[in-house]
Design a protein around this motif. Structure first.
Motif, PDB file in Angstrom:
ATOM      1  N   MET A   1      50.908  35.165 -63.694  1.00 52.20           N
ATOM      2  CA  MET A   1      50.998  33.734 -63.512  1.00 52.20           C
ATOM      3  C   MET A   1      52.303  33.408 -62.792  1.00 52.20           C
ATOM      4  N   GLU A   2      52.211  32.642 -61.754  1.00 55.24           N
ATOM      5  CA  GLU A   2      53.397  32.281 -60.978  1.00 55.24           C
ATOM      6  C   GLU A   2      54.166  31.162 -61.672  1.00 55.24           C
ATOM      7  N   LYS A   3      55.499  31.231 -61.538  1.00 59.12           N
ATOM      8  CA  LYS A   3      56.372  30.194 -62.080  1.00 59.12           C
ATOM      9  C   LYS A   3      57.191  29.610 -60.946  1.00 59.12           C
ATOM     10  N   GLU A   4      57.520  28.347 -61.083  1.00 63.67           N
ATOM     11  CA  GLU A   4      58.389  27.709 -60.104  1.00 63.67           C
ATOM     12  C   GLU A   4      59.836  28.106 -60.404  1.00 63.67           C
ATOM     13  N   ILE A   5      60.573  28.503 -59.359  1.00 62.38           N
ATOM     14  CA  ILE A   5      61.977  28.880 -59.496  1.00 62.38           C
ATOM     15  C   ILE A   5      62.783  28.009 -58.540  1.00 62.38           C
ATOM     16  N   ILE A   6      63.901  27.508 -59.023  1.00 67.90           N
ATOM     17  CA  ILE A   6      64.791  26.708 -58.185  1.00 67.90           C
ATOM     18  C   ILE A   6      66.142  27.414 -58.119  1.00 67.90           C
ATOM     19  N   PHE A   7      66.595  27.708 -56.900  1.00 71.86           N
ATOM     20  CA  PHE A   7      67.901  28.303 -56.662  1.00 71.86           C
ATOM     21  C   PHE A   7      68.836  27.198 -56.198  1.00 71.86           C
ATOM     22  N   GLU A   8      70.033  27.180 -56.744  1.00 71.98           N
ATOM     23  CA  GLU A   8      71.002  26.162 -56.358  1.00 71.98           C
ATOM     24  C   GLU A   8      72.350  26.796 -56.084  1.00 71.98           C
ATOM     25  N   ASN A   9      73.053  26.257 -55.087  1.00 71.17           N
ATOM     26  CA  ASN A   9      74.448  26.616 -54.838  1.00 71.17           C
ATOM     27  C   ASN A   9      75.130  25.417 -54.193  1.00 71.17           C
ATOM     28  N   GLU A  10      76.349  25.616 -53.711  1.00 74.24           N
ATOM     29  CA  GLU A  10      77.103  24.493 -53.152  1.00 74.24           C
ATOM     30  C   GLU A  10      76.483  23.923 -51.877  1.00 74.24           C
TER      31      GLU A  10
ATOM     32  N   THR B   1      60.904  27.851 -54.929  1.00 76.32           N
ATOM     33  CA  THR B   1      59.939  28.884 -54.562  1.00 76.32           C
ATOM     34  C   THR B   1      59.094  29.214 -55.782  1.00 76.32           C
ATOM     35  N   LEU B   2      58.129  30.097 -55.609  1.00 83.68           N
ATOM     36  CA  LEU B   2      57.299  30.563 -56.713  1.00 83.68           C
ATOM     37  C   LEU B   2      57.565  32.038 -56.940  1.00 83.68           C
ATOM     38  N   SER B   3      57.623  32.433 -58.194  1.00 81.68           N
ATOM     39  CA  SER B   3      57.784  33.855 -58.503  1.00 81.68           C
ATOM     40  C   SER B   3      56.423  34.536 -58.366  1.00 81.68           C
ATOM     41  N   THR B   4      56.455  35.836 -58.203  1.00 79.97           N
ATOM     42  CA  THR B   4      55.214  36.604 -58.117  1.00 79.97           C
ATOM     43  C   THR B   4      54.996  37.358 -59.420  1.00 79.97           C
ATOM     44  N   GLN B   5      53.794  37.870 -59.625  1.00 77.51           N
ATOM     45  CA  GLN B   5      53.523  38.671 -60.818  1.00 77.51           C
ATOM     46  C   GLN B   5      54.401  39.921 -60.822  1.00 77.51           C
ATOM     47  N   LYS B   6      54.604  40.507 -59.653  1.00 73.95           N
ATOM     48  CA  LYS B   6      55.453  41.687 -59.565  1.00 73.95           C
ATOM     49  C   LYS B   6      56.870  41.354 -60.037  1.00 73.95           C
TER      50      LYS B   6
ATOM     51  N   ARG C   1      57.009  41.043 -63.826  1.00 72.40           N
ATOM     52  CA  ARG C   1      56.837  42.315 -64.541  1.00 72.40           C
ATOM     53  C   ARG C   1      57.931  43.332 -64.242  1.00 72.40           C
ATOM     54  N   ARG C   2      58.910  42.968 -63.397  1.00 72.87           N
ATOM     55  CA  ARG C   2      59.932  43.919 -62.980  1.00 72.87           C
ATOM     56  C   ARG C   2      60.705  44.459 -64.180  1.00 72.87           C
ATOM     57  N   LYS C   3      61.189  45.670 -64.042  1.00 68.17           N
ATOM     58  CA  LYS C   3      62.010  46.290 -65.073  1.00 68.17           C
ATOM     59  C   LYS C   3      63.449  45.833 -64.856  1.00 68.17           C
ATOM     60  N   LEU C   4      64.027  45.218 -65.859  1.00 80.16           N
ATOM     61  CA  LEU C   4      65.392  44.742 -65.753  1.00 80.16           C
ATOM     62  C   LEU C   4      66.368  45.902 -65.938  1.00 80.16           C
TER      63      LEU C   4
END
Length: 104
Positions: free
Chosen positions: A1-10, A16-21, A24-27
């Motif tokens: 399931m994709e999730k919405e991700i927001i990146f912020e900086n100055e 963007t949307l995250s992918t299933q990959k 599931r990534r190994k941290l």
């Protein structure tokens, strides 16, 4: 399931949307909190003055910069502790899992 991700900086924010990959990534998990090893091959750009044998450091203290895949990553202390040995110098190439710094 994709999730919405927001990146912020100055300079602004990006959505963007995250992918299933990605989900599931190994941290990254350090093998030992008494050693810092290179998680990827690269080149040591700089060893900061706090990274000296015998030096007491706090968790999060920047110790060195490692350039890998055209990105410079600051490597910080994972623990409060005393540095036992700094195994690299600025300008050296390092391989994956090579020991960079050890703690007492």
């Amino acid at each position: 399931m994709e999730k919405e991700i927001i990146f912020e900086n100055e300079n602004g924010s990006w959505q963007t949307l995250s992918t299933q990959k990605w989900e599931r990534r190994k941290l990254y998990q350090p093998v030992s909190d008494k050693e810092i090893k290179a998680s990827i091959p690269g080149k040591v750009v700089q060893v900061f003055s706090a990274a000296q044998a015998g030096q007491e450091v706090k968790k999060g203290t920047p110790l060195l910069e490692l350039e890998a895949m055209k990105m410079v990553n600051t490597i910080a202390s994972p623990i409060d502790g005393k540095i036992k040995e700094v195994c690299v110098k600025a300008g050296e190439d390092v391989g994956k899992n090579e020991l960079l710094i050890s703690f007492e």
